[in-house]
Design a protein around this motif. Sequence first.
Motif, short mmCIF file in Angstrom:
data_model
loop_
_atom_site.label_atom_id
_atom_site.label_comp_id
_atom_site.label_asym_id
_atom_site.label_seq_id
_atom_site.Cartn_x
_atom_site.Cartn_y
_atom_site.Cartn_z
N MET A 198 0.83 -1.21 0.00
CA MET A 198 0.00 0.00 0.00
C MET A 198 0.86 1.25 0.00
SD MET A 198 -3.14 -0.53 -0.35
CE MET A 198 -3.70 1.11 0.03
N PHE A 199 1.96 1.23 0.74
CA PHE A 199 2.87 2.38 0.77
C PHE A 199 3.45 2.65 -0.61
CE2 PHE A 199 7.25 3.95 1.33
CZ PHE A 199 6.97 5.17 1.90
N LEU A 200 3.90 1.60 -1.29
CA LEU A 200 4.46 1.79 -2.62
C LEU A 200 3.42 2.24 -3.62
CD1 LEU A 200 6.86 -1.27 -2.78
CD2 LEU A 200 7.46 1.14 -2.44
N HIS A 201 2.20 1.71 -3.53
CA HIS A 201 1.12 2.14 -4.42
C HIS A 201 0.77 3.60 -4.17
CE1 HIS A 201 -2.53 2.13 -6.76
NE2 HIS A 201 -3.18 2.57 -5.70
N PHE A 202 0.72 4.02 -2.92
CA PHE A 202 0.39 5.40 -2.59
C PHE A 202 1.46 6.35 -3.11
CE2 PHE A 202 0.45 9.02 0.37
CZ PHE A 202 -0.83 9.48 0.18
N VAL B 174 -3.89 11.74 3.44
CA VAL B 174 -3.69 10.33 3.74
C VAL B 174 -5.06 9.69 3.88
CG1 VAL B 174 -2.69 8.71 5.38
CG2 VAL B 174 -1.54 10.86 4.91
N SER B 175 -5.28 8.65 3.07
CA SER B 175 -6.58 8.00 3.08
C SER B 175 -6.73 7.11 4.32
CB SER B 175 -6.76 7.16 1.81
OG SER B 175 -5.85 6.08 1.84
N THR B 176 -7.96 6.80 4.61
CA THR B 176 -8.25 5.92 5.75
C THR B 176 -7.65 4.55 5.53
OG1 THR B 176 -10.31 7.13 6.06
CG2 THR B 176 -10.10 5.02 7.18
N LEU B 177 -7.68 4.07 4.28
CA LEU B 177 -7.12 2.76 3.97
C LEU B 177 -5.63 2.72 4.27
CD1 LEU B 177 -7.55 -0.07 2.81
CD2 LEU B 177 -7.08 0.90 0.56
N GLU B 178 -4.93 3.80 3.93
CA GLU B 178 -3.49 3.81 4.21
C GLU B 178 -3.22 3.89 5.71
OE1 GLU B 178 0.69 5.80 2.93
OE2 GLU B 178 -1.14 6.64 2.11
N LYS B 179 -4.03 4.64 6.44
CA LYS B 179 -3.86 4.68 7.89
C LYS B 179 -4.05 3.30 8.51
CE LYS B 179 -5.40 9.43 8.58
NZ LYS B 179 -6.44 10.28 9.15
N VAL B 180 -5.06 2.57 8.02
CA VAL B 180 -5.33 1.24 8.56
C VAL B 180 -4.19 0.29 8.22
CG1 VAL B 180 -6.86 -0.77 8.33
CG2 VAL B 180 -7.84 1.51 8.58
N THR B 181 -3.70 0.33 6.97
CA THR B 181 -2.61 -0.57 6.60
C THR B 181 -1.32 -0.21 7.33
OG1 THR B 181 -2.10 0.73 4.64
CG2 THR B 181 -3.56 -1.17 4.35
N ARG B 182 -1.12 1.06 7.62
CA ARG B 182 0.07 1.45 8.39
C ARG B 182 0.01 0.89 9.80
NH1 ARG B 182 4.82 3.76 6.91
NH2 ARG B 182 3.64 3.36 5.05
N ARG B 183 -1.18 0.95 10.40
CA ARG B 183 -1.35 0.36 11.74
C ARG B 183 -1.17 -1.15 11.70
NH1 ARG B 183 -4.68 4.42 14.84
NH2 ARG B 183 -3.43 6.23 14.30
N LEU B 184 -1.67 -1.79 10.63
CA LEU B 184 -1.48 -3.23 10.49
C LEU B 184 0.00 -3.58 10.34
CD1 LEU B 184 -4.44 -4.31 8.19
CD2 LEU B 184 -4.15 -4.76 10.63
#
Length: 69
Positions: free
Chosen positions: A18-22, A42-52
């Motif tokens: 997700m980081f590379l795609h963003f 920063v989208s909610t999806l990226e925030k969630v994947t960063r926490r994951l």
Amino acid sequence: MDIVSDVGSILICIDLAMFLHFNKSIAALKMKDPSQQPSVQVSTLEKVTRRLGHLGIMLILCGWIVPKL
């Protein structure tokens, strides 16, 4: 404990993807119109994947390092 560290590795891989795609999408926006700098939202999806990803790091620490202590 191997399953825990494997799940952690998978979560880190998802976060990295997700980081590379963003970053790729932001770079494409900058190439289209370099004079207009878009504010980075920063989208909610990226925030969630960063926490994951952070959870994955913790799982790897618990799965590999803690049993060796």
